[in-house]
Design a protein around this motif. Structure first.
Motif, short mmCIF file in Angstrom:
data_model
loop_
_atom_site.label_atom_id
_atom_site.label_comp_id
_atom_site.label_asym_id
_atom_site.label_seq_id
_atom_site.Cartn_x
_atom_site.Cartn_y
_atom_site.Cartn_z
N PRO A 483 -10.31 -39.82 20.48
CA PRO A 483 -11.31 -38.65 20.10
C PRO A 483 -11.21 -38.33 18.68
O PRO A 483 -10.28 -38.27 18.16
N LEU A 484 -12.55 -38.24 17.94
CA LEU A 484 -12.52 -38.08 16.46
C LEU A 484 -13.05 -36.74 16.12
O LEU A 484 -14.08 -36.38 16.76
N ALA A 485 -12.65 -36.14 15.14
CA ALA A 485 -13.42 -34.90 14.50
C ALA A 485 -13.76 -35.24 13.19
O ALA A 485 -12.97 -35.82 12.31
N PHE A 506 -3.81 -28.81 13.87
CA PHE A 506 -4.03 -28.13 15.35
C PHE A 506 -4.71 -29.13 16.17
O PHE A 506 -4.20 -29.37 17.35
N LEU A 507 -5.76 -30.05 15.76
CA LEU A 507 -6.21 -31.15 16.47
C LEU A 507 -5.18 -32.26 16.54
O LEU A 507 -5.07 -32.67 17.65
N GLY A 511 -3.50 -35.61 19.40
CA GLY A 511 -3.78 -36.88 19.14
C GLY A 511 -5.33 -37.11 18.83
O GLY A 511 -5.69 -38.33 18.78
N ILE A 512 -5.98 -35.85 18.42
CA ILE A 512 -7.28 -36.14 18.00
C ILE A 512 -7.23 -36.46 16.43
O ILE A 512 -6.68 -35.77 15.60
N LEU A 592 -10.24 -28.51 25.80
CA LEU A 592 -10.98 -29.52 25.06
C LEU A 592 -11.02 -30.84 25.13
O LEU A 592 -11.93 -31.74 25.26
N LEU A 593 -9.77 -31.46 25.76
CA LEU A 593 -9.46 -32.71 26.16
C LEU A 593 -10.33 -33.09 27.42
O LEU A 593 -10.87 -33.92 27.57
#
Length: 601
Positions: A483-485, A506-507, A511-512, A592-593
């Motif tokens: 997952p990417l932001a 935070f993310l 592991g984001i 979120l995950l």
């Protein structure tokens, strides 16, 4: 040499003068705002002064080396651990360690039937410290070792070492049960070791307290309570306390709070001397032998090479605190990995560098005269003694263990520490800040905890489990599954950048990864969005006027770094949530995950 007193022209300042000056510069803000509290409830003041250093007698001087006038004044044994799978293999490993700079070997054994002739071949016990460690007691082996020394005509006064097996700690860890016969065996071993004044057959350890999560004062108080349990049992068997103390190794794990760990060791000696006084025993501080281990609790499997820095910090605190013996655990082993010879060598050289390059063996005690450390020694000693005496008034250590008080104390401390870690009040590089996204995480993290309260475990274990959820998915489906932001900064001001940095950490706990950062002056619909990013994070100093409109039209998961007073209304418009220090980080990231399709393992 000039007799000029360089400081005579300067006025002397008292503690009151310093405080008045601080209050003046604070203007309308109260002085108390500068005082902070540690998890142990100890106050950290903005300054320390000799006027308030009334407890310098607590700062017991580190032991002076008296073996050889040619050696430096300060000495501690640099230990290496060797697991005895086979006597011949262990012998070769021990010789390699001794030739590589070790001054002592701790043989880790799992049985009493050991061939000492093979194990100690070509090793000269009179010139190095030989010790044994086991997770259950093997008293016959220790007697056999002492008989081995005698049979080979080695001077018993030149033998040094210890037996690292605390039977109460073994019981607390759920490994063995204990009874009066165990204490009788220890008493017999102490009598046998009377002719070997520098061999310590009794171990009293606080390692399990520390590595299970107890804070410093509770760890110290529980160690004192357990020590008295041993003392009472053994004095009932007609041993003198002075004889017991001279036959005891106090094994202490040293954590990451540098000055407090120094003070913890000093306070332990002070309180042990108070206990000796209560038994009408005149004990010399140098009769107290302290073996230190670097902490398991403070290590992490995430970006595990940072553990080397933590080990160095902890080893230095142990030395300055006055340890007699030191074992630095290889930093990969502390992260739950199979250690390599390279990392074993690095661990051994931490102590060597502190001696040969940092010259900590050239000065007996650099902490003497430090008002801050001496105040901290007093605070820890006083607090630990109060908890210890409250324990004793209500029963023995064994009584409190059986009724669950020991478990409750440690569970509470461990829970608070974990909350602080998730809230990023306590920072650990690689775990909750500056994460190494994409590092390979071993499958062992997928194992469940045993559920035992008193169990050595890393503080970062729960973060490691969360990271493993993502890394396992990436390992199975490739990096494109991560997952990417995307971060969008409305301006280049310091506030927006600080919020962006917060979003990274935070993310990163989960592991984001961050796919890109976009800078823009206005929040507009045509902002270029990264199609690979499932999450968008807005970072700004001032709330945009069209924020709610943008949220309503945005597709995908949208986060705001910071706080919004009308967050509930924005969530109705389509905002996923705000991320900030007040958020329940674990719960938020778990949700979120899950919403990203990454289920709990």
């Amino acid at each position: 040499m000039s007799e000029t007193k360089l400081f005579n022209d300067f006025e002397k300042s008292s503690a009151i003068d310093w405080k008045n000056q601080i209050i003046k510069e604070l203007k309308d803000k109260p002085f108390e705002n500068l005082i902070s509290k540690t998890p142990e409830g100890i106050s950290i003041k903005p300054f320390y002064h000799k006027d308030t250093a009334e407890h310098s007698e607590m700062n017991i001087q580190n032991p002076i080396q008296k073996m050889n006038e040619a050696l430096p004044p300060r000495y501690w044994a640099n230990q290496a651990k060797v697991v005895v799978d086979s006597e011949k293999g262990a012998n070769q490993s021990a010789l390699e360690a001794l030739n590589g700079g070790a001054e002592g070997i701790i043989f880790v054994i799992d049985k009493a039937d050991i061939n000492l002739e093979t194990l100690l071949n070509d090793i000269q016990p009179e010139y190095c410290m030989i010790s044994f460690e086991s997770s259950e007691p093997f008293y016959s082996l220790i007697s056999q070792y002492l008989n081995f020394i005698s049979a080979h005509g080695i001077d018993s006064h030149k033998i040094s070492g210890f037996y690292h097996c605390d039977i109460i700690e073994c019981r607390d860890a759920g490994i063995i049960g204990i009874n009066d016969h165990d204490f009788e065996s220890i008493a017999e071993l102490i009598r046998h070791a009377d002719d070997y004044p520098d061999f310590k057959p009794l171990c009293i350890s606080s390692n399990l307290f520390h590595n299970s999560g107890a804070n410093i004062t509770h760890e110290s108080a529980l160690l004192l309570s357990k020590a008295v349990e041993f003392f009472d049992k053994l004095t009932d068997l007609k041993l003198e306390l002075n004889q017991i103390l001279k036959s005891t190794v106090f094994s202490v794990a040293v954590g990451s709070h540098f000055f407090f760990e120094i003070a913890k060791l000093k306070a332990l000696k002070f309180n042990l001397l108070k206990i000796a006084e209560a038994y009408d025993s005149k004990t010399n501080p140098d009769d107290l032998f302290i073996h230190c281990n670097t902490s398991i609790r403070t290590k992490s499997a995430l970006d595990f090479n940072v553990n080397l820095l933590r080990n160095t910090n902890e080893a230095m605190a142990a030395v300055l605190g006055g340890c007699n013996s030191l074992w630095v655990q290889p930093h990969d082993e502390a992260a739950g990995k199979l250690t390599s010879k390279t990392f074993q060598r690095i661990a051994l050289n931490v102590s060597n560098i502190l001696k040969e390059e940092s010259h900590l063996d050239k000065v007996v005690d650099p902490t003497k005269g430090s008002y801050y450390i001496e105040n901290t020694i007093n605070e820890i000693s006083t607090s630990a003694w109060r908890i210890f005496t409250e324990f004793e008034e209500d029963g023995s250590y064994n009584h409190h263990y059986e009724n669950g008080n020991v478990h409750q104390i440690i569970d509470t401390d461990a829970g608070k520490a974990e909350q602080n870690l998730w809230a990023r009040k306590e920072l650990m590089i690689g775990a909750n800040t500056y994460q190494l996204i994409g590092e390979k995480i071993s499958a062992y993290l997928d194992t469940e905890e045993s559920g035992k309260s008193l169990e050595s475990k890393r503080l970062t274990a729960t973060i490691e489990h969360m990271r493993y959820r993502v890394e396992k998915l990436v390992e199975e489906k490739g990096e494109e599954a991560r997952p990417l932001a995307q971060i969008i900064l409305l301006g280049t001001d310091p506030v927006s950048k600080a919020k962006s940095d917060f979003a990274y950490s935070f993310l990163g706990i989960a592991g984001i990864g961050i796919s890109s950062e976009e800078f823009t002056d206005k929040l507009e619909e045509n902002i270029k969005l990264d199609k690979n990013a499932a999450i968008t994070v807005l970072c700004y100093a001032e709330t945009p006027e069209n924020l709610e409109k943008y949220i309503a039209k945005h597709k995908g998961i949208l986060l705001i770094a910071g706080q919004e007073p009308n967050e509930a209304e924005l969530q109705k418009a389509g905002l996923y949530g705000c991320i900030n220090r007040k958020v329940d980080t674990k719960r938020f990231l778990d949700r979120l995950l899950k919403d990203l399709g990454i289920e709990l393992l």
